[in-house]
Scaffold this motif. Structure first.
Motif, short mmCIF file in Angstrom:
data_model
loop_
_atom_site.label_atom_id
_atom_site.label_comp_id
_atom_site.label_asym_id
_atom_site.label_seq_id
_atom_site.Cartn_x
_atom_site.Cartn_y
_atom_site.Cartn_z
N LYS A 51 30.99 44.65 42.94
CA LYS A 51 32.22 44.34 42.22
C LYS A 51 32.96 43.17 42.85
O LYS A 51 32.81 42.89 44.04
N PRO A 52 33.78 42.47 42.06
CA PRO A 52 34.55 41.34 42.58
C PRO A 52 35.44 41.74 43.76
O PRO A 52 36.01 42.83 43.78
N GLY A 53 35.53 40.86 44.73
CA GLY A 53 36.33 41.12 45.92
C GLY A 53 35.54 41.66 47.08
O GLY A 53 36.04 41.71 48.21
N THR A 54 34.29 42.06 46.83
CA THR A 54 33.45 42.61 47.91
C THR A 54 33.01 41.50 48.87
O THR A 54 32.50 40.46 48.44
N VAL B 272 36.62 45.09 50.86
CA VAL B 272 37.00 44.51 49.57
C VAL B 272 38.35 43.82 49.75
O VAL B 272 39.29 44.42 50.27
N VAL B 273 38.43 42.56 49.36
CA VAL B 273 39.64 41.79 49.57
C VAL B 273 40.17 41.26 48.23
O VAL B 273 39.45 41.24 47.23
N ARG B 274 41.43 40.86 48.27
CA ARG B 274 41.99 40.20 47.10
C ARG B 274 41.38 38.81 46.99
O ARG B 274 41.30 38.09 47.98
N ILE B 275 40.94 38.45 45.81
CA ILE B 275 40.32 37.14 45.62
C ILE B 275 41.41 36.08 45.52
O ILE B 275 42.17 36.05 44.55
N GLU B 276 41.49 35.25 46.53
CA GLU B 276 42.47 34.17 46.53
C GLU B 276 41.90 32.98 45.77
O GLU B 276 40.78 32.55 46.05
N PRO B 277 42.63 32.46 44.80
CA PRO B 277 42.08 31.34 44.03
C PRO B 277 41.89 30.10 44.87
O PRO B 277 42.65 29.84 45.81
#
Length: 348
Positions: free
Chosen positions: A319-322, A103-108
Motif C-alpha cells: 500500500k502507498p506510504g510503505t 508506513v509514512v505520510r507521503i510528502e509531495p
C-alpha cells in the motif's frame, strides 16, 4: 506471498525434493515461525548455490520480485531436508525474523527548488576532501540497511515485511576486481567474496566519467535499453554509483547535476534514512512499480546520507506510504587490506 528474490538464489529442483522427502504433514506453524523458516531456507539456498555471478554485489531491485506461493507444510519439509543434509557451504548466522514495514505520510515532491538544491549538493561535493585509493588498497563502506522481505503475509495481506535495520560492510578494490561483503544474518558467516571481472561503477571507472553534466548524462543514457523507462534506468544507474562507492569530488558533483536533468526528478523536503536522520532528498517515481527512490542529503552540509524507497502508488499488496527499503552510509574510508576497518593499522 511475494518474496524478494536475491540475485544469489538458484531455482530448487522440486521434483528431486519430492522424490527424496516423505510426504509432509500439515503442521500448524505460527506466522513468526513460518517467516523464520523461510528466511533460513533462503540462506541455505544461498550457501549451497554455485558461485554467484559478478552482478551479485548489488542489492536486488524491486523488478526482481516474483510471486512464490509457499505453504507452511512445504516450507517445513524443505527446512527439514536442509537440516538433515547440512549445508555444503559456509555456516550462515541466524537470520533475524522480518518486521512490519514502516508506513509514512507521503510528502509531495516539487521541482520548485530543484535547481538551487542540486547546486548546493554539487558545491558541497566539490568542497569535500575525498581520499584517493591506491593500488592494493580497498574502499571501505559501512552502512545500515533494510530491504523488503515479503510484500504480504497469508494471515495479513495488508502488511509488508522488511528486514530489521542491520549493518552491512563492503570492501572493494579501486579497479572493482577484488572485494568482500560482510552482512551478518544475510550472508554466510564471515562474509562473501565480491571478486569479479566486472569493472563498471568501480572507482577507477567512475573517475574517468565526464565531469560535464550534459556529457555525463549522455553516457549514462547510452547504458540504458528500451525494455523499461529509460529515464528511470538513468536515475537508477546514478544511484548505483553513489550509494556504495567512493566517488571523486568532481564526478560526484557532475552526477547530481546530471540527475537533475532527468525528467521526473523532484525535491522532497523531508526524508529519513535507515539511521533515522532527517534530510532533504532528490527523488523519482518508478511508474512501473510505483516506488519512489529518494537520495537523502544532510540539510545543512548537503552530504549524502543514504536512500529510501517509498511506495507512492498501490503495487500488488503493497500500500502507498510503505517504506520498502532504507540505507544509511555511516562511514567511507580507504584501508590497506580487505576486511580491514578504519582505525586499524593502515586505514585512512
Amino acid at each position: 506471498m511475494i518474496r524478494k528474490k536475491s540475485r544469489r538464489e538458484e531455482s530448487l529442483d522440486h521434483a528431486e525434493l519430492a522424490r527424496l522427502l516423505p510426504a509432509p504433514g500439515d503442521p500448524q506453524l505460527s506466522l513468526d515461525r513460518h517467516l523464520l523458516l523461510e528466511e533460513h531456507l533462503m540462506n541455505e539456498i544461498q550457501c549451497t548455490a554455485p558461485a554467484p555471478a559478478p552482478a551479485a554485489s548489488r542489492r536486488p531491485r524491486r523488478a526482481l520480485l516474483i510471486g512464490v506461493p509457499v505453504t507452511a507444510a512445504a516450507l517445513a519439509g524443505v527446512f527439514a531436508f536442509t537440516m538433515l543434509t547440512g549445508s555444503r557451504g559456509a555456516t550462515t548466522a541466524a537470520t533475524p525474523p522480518p518486521v512490519e514495514a514502516p508506513v509514512v505520510r507521503i510528502e509531495p515532491g516539487s521541482t520548485a527548488q530543484l535547481a538551487s538544491t542540486v547546486q548546493r549538493i554539487a558545491a558541497a561535493a566539490l568542497a569535500r576532501k575525498t581520499p584517493e585509493p591506491g593500488p592494493g588498497q580497498y574502499i571501505y563502506i559501512k552502512s545500515e540497511v533494510s530491504y523488503l522481505s515479503v510484500s504480504h503475509t497469508d494471515t495479513n495481506p495488508s502488511k509488508a515485511m522488511v528486514q530489521p535495520v542491520h549493518i552491512r560492510e563492503s570492501w572493494r578494490s579501486p579497479d572493482g576486481r577484488k572485494g568482500w561483503l560482510d552482512e551478518p544474518g544475510y550472508q554466510p558467516k564471515g562474509g562473501v567474496t565480491l571478486d569479479s571481472d566486472v569493472t563498471r561503477d568501480s572507482y577507477n571507472e567512475t573517475k574517468t566519467l565526464p565531469t560535464d553534466p550534459a556529457a555525463l548524462l549522455k553516457k549514462i543514457y547510452a547504458r540504458t535499453n528500451d525494455e523499461s523507462d529509460r529515464d528511470q534506468q538513468a536515475f537508477t544507474a546514478i544511484g548505483d554509483i553513489v550509494i556504495e562507492q567512493l566517488v571523486p569530488a568532481g564526478t560526484s558533483a557532475a552526477l547530481y547535476r546530471a540527475a537533475a536533468k532527468i525528467p521526473g526528478v523532484v525535491v522532497v523536503d523531508h526524508a529519513k534514512d535507515a539511521a533515522g536522520r532527517d534530510g532533504i532528498a532528490l527523488a523519482r517515481v518508478d511508474q512501473q512499480s510505483g516506488e519512489r527512490t529518494e537520495w537523502i542529503f544532510d540539510r545543512k552540509t548537503y552530504a549524502y546520507l543514504g536512500s529510501r524507497g517509498v511506495q507512492v502508488k498501490q503495487f500488488e499488496d503493497i500500500k502507498p506510504g510503505t517504506v520498502i527499503q532504507r540505507t544509511a552510509v555511516l562511514q567511507r574510508a580507504v584501508v590497506d587490506a580487505e576486511k580491514q576497518r578504519p582505525g586499524e593499522q593502515g586505514a585512512v
